[in-house]
Design an enzyme around this catalytic site. Structure first.
Site, PDB file in Angstrom:
ATOM      1  N   GLU A  56      -8.827  -5.092  -4.386  1.00  0.00           N
ATOM      2  CA  GLU A  56      -8.390  -3.974  -3.556  1.00  0.00           C
ATOM      3  C   GLU A  56      -9.563  -3.414  -2.742  1.00  0.00           C
ATOM      4  O   GLU A  56     -10.012  -4.040  -1.812  1.00  0.00           O
ATOM      5  CB  GLU A  56      -7.725  -2.887  -4.412  1.00  0.00           C
ATOM      6  CG  GLU A  56      -6.469  -3.366  -5.135  1.00  0.00           C
ATOM      7  CD  GLU A  56      -5.264  -3.602  -4.243  1.00  0.00           C
ATOM      8  OE1 GLU A  56      -5.352  -3.383  -3.009  1.00  0.00           O
ATOM      9  OE2 GLU A  56      -4.210  -4.045  -4.760  1.00  0.00           O
TER      10      GLU A  56
ATOM     11  N   SER B 279       0.854  -1.181   0.000  1.00  0.00           N
ATOM     12  CA  SER B 279       0.000   0.000   0.000  1.00  0.00           C
ATOM     13  C   SER B 279       0.894   1.237   0.000  1.00  0.00           C
ATOM     14  O   SER B 279       1.730   1.385  -0.888  1.00  0.00           O
ATOM     15  CB  SER B 279      -0.970  -0.058   1.172  1.00  0.00           C
ATOM     16  OG  SER B 279      -2.010   0.876   1.019  1.00  0.00           O
TER      17      SER B 279
ATOM     18  N   HIS C  67      -7.845  -5.475  -0.519  1.00  0.00           N
ATOM     19  CA  HIS C  67      -6.636  -4.794  -0.081  1.00  0.00           C
ATOM     20  C   HIS C  67      -6.161  -5.404   1.239  1.00  0.00           C
ATOM     21  O   HIS C  67      -6.947  -5.587   2.171  1.00  0.00           O
ATOM     22  CB  HIS C  67      -6.956  -3.307   0.106  1.00  0.00           C
ATOM     23  CG  HIS C  67      -5.768  -2.417   0.214  1.00  0.00           C
ATOM     24  ND1 HIS C  67      -4.856  -2.246  -0.800  1.00  0.00           N
ATOM     25  CD2 HIS C  67      -5.346  -1.612   1.232  1.00  0.00           C
ATOM     26  CE1 HIS C  67      -3.942  -1.380  -0.430  1.00  0.00           C
ATOM     27  NE2 HIS C  67      -4.199  -0.985   0.806  1.00  0.00           N
TER      28      HIS C  67
END
Length: 453
Positions: A308, A192, A368
């Site tokens: 995600e 990230s 994610h």
């Protein structure tokens, strides 16, 4: 055992930085909370990091150090992200195998995520015991976040958070051999915002020589918009009752500033836009442009999860949305993979793509952060069952972790290199109905076409 304590018996290392006392449990040694810079307080707040001098006394490295995060971005996060009080936030942790006859071992330096505003290197999802088991020294790094790390203000050096990371990499170069690590085999890796930081460091002229391989998981090319960031600082200043300057923000605690950022978000006060900004010696040009010039001697592994932030719908709906190439996943993450591969198409070192496709039954897709317990091979870590369900596939963790360890050891991935062109090869992990890992082509094609248009 306190959740922040390392288990085992004391073990001592004599490094250039000083005498450091960690803990050994079985084949794993842990040295936590080691300061690599002076505490960024007082006159050192909003200033470039200052290298820590040699520790004058034996340093107790049995506990995680203070974290830059004082207030989490959300009440509940997918990754457990403990906040630990204290001033010495510029610290690192090392998990290493016990000494044996293998000589110096490859090193992975891990940068945590959290939108450059939050996150914690003390997360149990980043515990490096599986890397130590497999002959890799794992280093986790803390760095300044939010206003203290990335606010563009007059009289303040930009990109302080990146400067912290560069200094941490210097510390690794100087000290890691004492812990069994090879300073000539350093991989910088992150997820990230941490993955975005990896791409920023790769694109920077300052990154050369500090690391030799790079891994960006769900990174994105998140170059900050200085104008938007200054607008955010104006609104923060009004909320805090101070001018948006070094002196003004310096009169407020880190906790109070971080809480004000969250309050603005909760009130719909616009995007939270602090992060690396171009225009200084660290990032003289935007990250996407820097990637065409710098880091071409550094092999790069990068990829994204299939969904995600676009999970929570049925598999057929997810597939249709991906085909359209219009999701947040595509705009922020998957497009960055294609753009990075294209920027590096002439690089002497290779670029390899992956896509994590296993859908968490809890998160409603390949969400994610869902790939992290697999890459770290820590499916038994706290919080994993809550995010991934009671039975995430252990075989997938074994395979993904082995691929990452192989890359850190200096091996090229088994699948073909990417160039950013349509039909680029990638390795897919955990797609329903397929093998745990399958080499394929075209995973990023809709994104490539969207970017090229």
């Amino acid at each position: 055992m306190d959740s922040f304590d390392a288990p085992g018996e004391p073990v001592t290392v004599h490094a250039p930085a000083g005498t450091i006392i960690g803990r050994r449990a079985g084949h794993v040694r842990r040295f936590l909370g080691i300061p690599y810079a002076e505490a960024p307080t007082g006159v050192r707040r909003f200033a470039p990091p200052v290298p820590r001098g040699r520790l004058p006394e034996p340093f107790d490295a049995s506990r995680h150090g203070a974290t830059s995060q004082r207030v989490p971005l959300f009440a509940t996060t997918t990754i457990p992200e403990p906040s630990i009080p204290g001033d010495d936030v510029l610290n690192l942790g090392i998990v290493a195998p016990a000494p044996d006859d293998r000589g110096l071992l490859p090193v992975m330096v891990w940068i945590h995520g959290g939108a450059f505003l939050a996150g914690s290197p003390a997360s149990p999802w980043y515990e490096g015991r599986a890397f130590a088991r497999d002959g890799v020294v794992c280093v986790t790094v803390g760095y300044r976040l939010g206003v203290d790390g990335f606010a563009p203000m007059d009289g303040v050096h930009p990109n302080l958070g990146l400067r912290d990371l560069l200094l941490a990499l210097d510390w690794v170069q100087e000290n890691i051999a004492a812990f069994g690590g090879d300073p000539d085999q350093v991989t910088v890796a992150g997820q990230s915002a941490g993955g975005a930081a990896v791409l920023a460091l790769l694109s920077s002229p300052a990154g050369g020589g500090r690391f030799h391989r790079a891994v960006s998981l769900s990174g994105g090319i998140f170059g900050g918009d200085a104008e938007a960031a200054r607008d955010l600082l104006e609104r923060l200043g009004r909320r805090l009752g101070v001018p948006p300057t070094r002196t003004g923000f310096g009169s407020r605690t880190v906790e109070r500033i971080q809480q004000a950022v969250i309050d603005l978000r909760d009130e719909g006060g616009g995007r939270l836009v602090l992060g690396p900004c171009a225009g200084d010696d660290i990032l003289p040009v935007p990250i996407a442009d820097g990637l065409t010039v710098h880091g071409h001697d550094v092999p790069l592994l990068l990829g994204a999860t299939g969904d995600e932030f676009d999970g929570g719908v049925e598999q057929e709906a997810r597939a249709a949305a991906r085909a359209a190439g219009t999701r947040v996943t595509d705009a922020l993450f998957r497009s960055a993979c294609a753009r990075t591969a294209a920027a590096r198409r002439r690089a002497a070192a290779g670029t390899w793509l992956y896509s994590f496709e296993w859908p968490s039954p809890v998160l409603g897709g390949a969400a994610h952060c869902a790939d992290l317990p697999f890459f770290f091979d820590v499916l038994d870590a706290p919080g994993v069952a809550r995010a991934l369900g009671p039975n995430p596939p252990a075989g997938l963790a074994t395979l993904m972790h082995a691929d990452l360890v192989g890359f850190v050891r200096g091996q090229d991935p088994a699948w073909a290199r990417a160039t950013g062109a349509p039909g680029d090869p990638a390795r897919e992990y955990g797609r329903p109905g397929a093998a745990l890992a399958a080499d394929t082509t075209g995973v990023y094609d809709p994104v490539v076409r969207a970017v090229e248009c």
